[in-house]
Write a protein that holds these residues in place. Structure first.
Motif, mmCIF file in Angstrom:
data_model
loop_
_atom_site.group_PDB
_atom_site.id
_atom_site.type_symbol
_atom_site.label_atom_id
_atom_site.label_comp_id
_atom_site.label_asym_id
_atom_site.label_seq_id
_atom_site.Cartn_x
_atom_site.Cartn_y
_atom_site.Cartn_z
ATOM 1 N N ASN A 162 -8.672 7.695 6.340
ATOM 2 C CA ASN A 162 -7.857 7.415 7.507
ATOM 3 C C ASN A 162 -7.408 8.747 8.075
ATOM 4 O OD1 ASN A 162 -7.894 4.592 7.060
ATOM 5 N ND2 ASN A 162 -6.202 4.784 5.616
ATOM 6 N N SER A 174 -8.421 4.168 11.199
ATOM 7 C CA SER A 174 -9.367 4.152 10.086
ATOM 8 C C SER A 174 -10.680 4.746 10.581
ATOM 9 C CB SER A 174 -9.574 2.722 9.578
ATOM 10 O OG SER A 174 -10.142 1.911 10.586
ATOM 11 N N ALA A 225 -2.972 2.055 14.236
ATOM 12 C CA ALA A 225 -1.561 1.717 14.043
ATOM 13 C C ALA A 225 -0.732 2.745 14.795
ATOM 14 C CB ALA A 225 -1.196 1.719 12.564
ATOM 15 N N ALA A 250 -6.553 7.203 1.311
ATOM 16 C CA ALA A 250 -5.821 5.984 0.951
ATOM 17 C C ALA A 250 -6.204 4.845 1.893
ATOM 18 C CB ALA A 250 -4.323 6.239 1.014
ATOM 19 N N THR A 251 -5.920 3.606 1.484
ATOM 20 C CA THR A 251 -6.322 2.460 2.275
ATOM 21 C C THR A 251 -5.335 2.110 3.379
ATOM 22 O OG1 THR A 251 -5.283 1.006 0.658
ATOM 23 C CG2 THR A 251 -7.639 1.452 0.386
ATOM 24 N N GLY A 252 -4.090 2.414 3.218
ATOM 25 C CA GLY A 252 -3.087 2.055 4.211
ATOM 26 C C GLY A 252 -2.943 3.115 5.280
ATOM 27 N N LEU A 253 -2.905 2.669 6.552
ATOM 28 C CA LEU A 253 -2.789 3.627 7.643
ATOM 29 C C LEU A 253 -1.450 4.347 7.640
ATOM 30 C CD1 LEU A 253 -4.452 1.660 10.579
ATOM 31 C CD2 LEU A 253 -5.388 3.606 9.317
ATOM 32 N N ARG A 254 -0.439 3.745 7.053
ATOM 33 C CA ARG A 254 0.874 4.380 6.996
ATOM 34 C C ARG A 254 1.168 4.976 5.628
ATOM 35 N NH1 ARG A 254 3.903 2.502 11.579
ATOM 36 N NH2 ARG A 254 2.803 0.804 12.617
ATOM 37 N N SER A 255 0.136 5.039 4.766
ATOM 38 C CA SER A 255 0.310 5.624 3.433
ATOM 39 C C SER A 255 0.578 7.116 3.546
ATOM 40 C CB SER A 255 -0.942 5.385 2.594
ATOM 41 O OG SER A 255 -1.173 4.010 2.429
ATOM 42 N N TYR A 276 0.023 10.979 3.532
ATOM 43 C CA TYR A 276 -1.184 11.715 3.854
ATOM 44 C C TYR A 276 -1.243 13.014 3.060
ATOM 45 C CZ TYR A 276 -2.585 8.520 7.479
ATOM 46 O OH TYR A 276 -3.018 7.409 8.142
#
Length: 120
Positions: free
Chosen positions: A32, A51, A58, A100-105, A107
């Motif tokens: 991402n 992504s 997002a 990571a898989t979450g866009l807001r995870s 970085y």
């Protein structure tokens, strides 16, 4: 090795548009990418993310109706199109990347930043 290099910052007036670019290397489809910003005296905040494989996006509530995140078809450059800019958008903008898989995870990889200044 992931490398991120921002460009396109500058000084513009309220209501203007600006486009930030981030040249990315070492990025693969499982990543991402996104943008954070940090204004003087404030914490870094999430702006937008995408992504790399399928282009799901997002946005923060503050920018979602004015900013657009995108990538080029070759998947080598990330963009942030910023419209109707306001003085409160003044900040250093950072290009970020992570696997990571979450866009807001959180970085892991960060560029050096590009200054954006909006005059009133």
């Amino acid at each position: 090795q992931v490398q991120l290099v921002e460009s396109g910052g500058g000084l513009v007036q309220t209501g203007a548009s600006l486009r930030l670019s981030c040249a990315a290397s070492g990025i693969f489809d499982g990543y991402n990418m996104g943008w954070f910003r940090q204004a003087p005296g404030k914490e870094r905040e999430f702006v937008a993310a995408i992504s790399w494989a399928v282009g799901v996006t997002a946005y923060s509530d503050v920018v979602k109706d004015r900013f657009t995140i995108a990538r080029n078809n070759a998947k080598t450059t990330l963009y942030l199109h910023m419209n109707r800019l306001k003085p409160e958008d003044t900040a250093v903008y950072y290009c970020v990347a992570n696997s990571a898989t979450g866009l807001r995870s959180p970085y892991r990889y960060w560029g050096l930043g590009a200054q954006v200044t909006i005059s009133s």
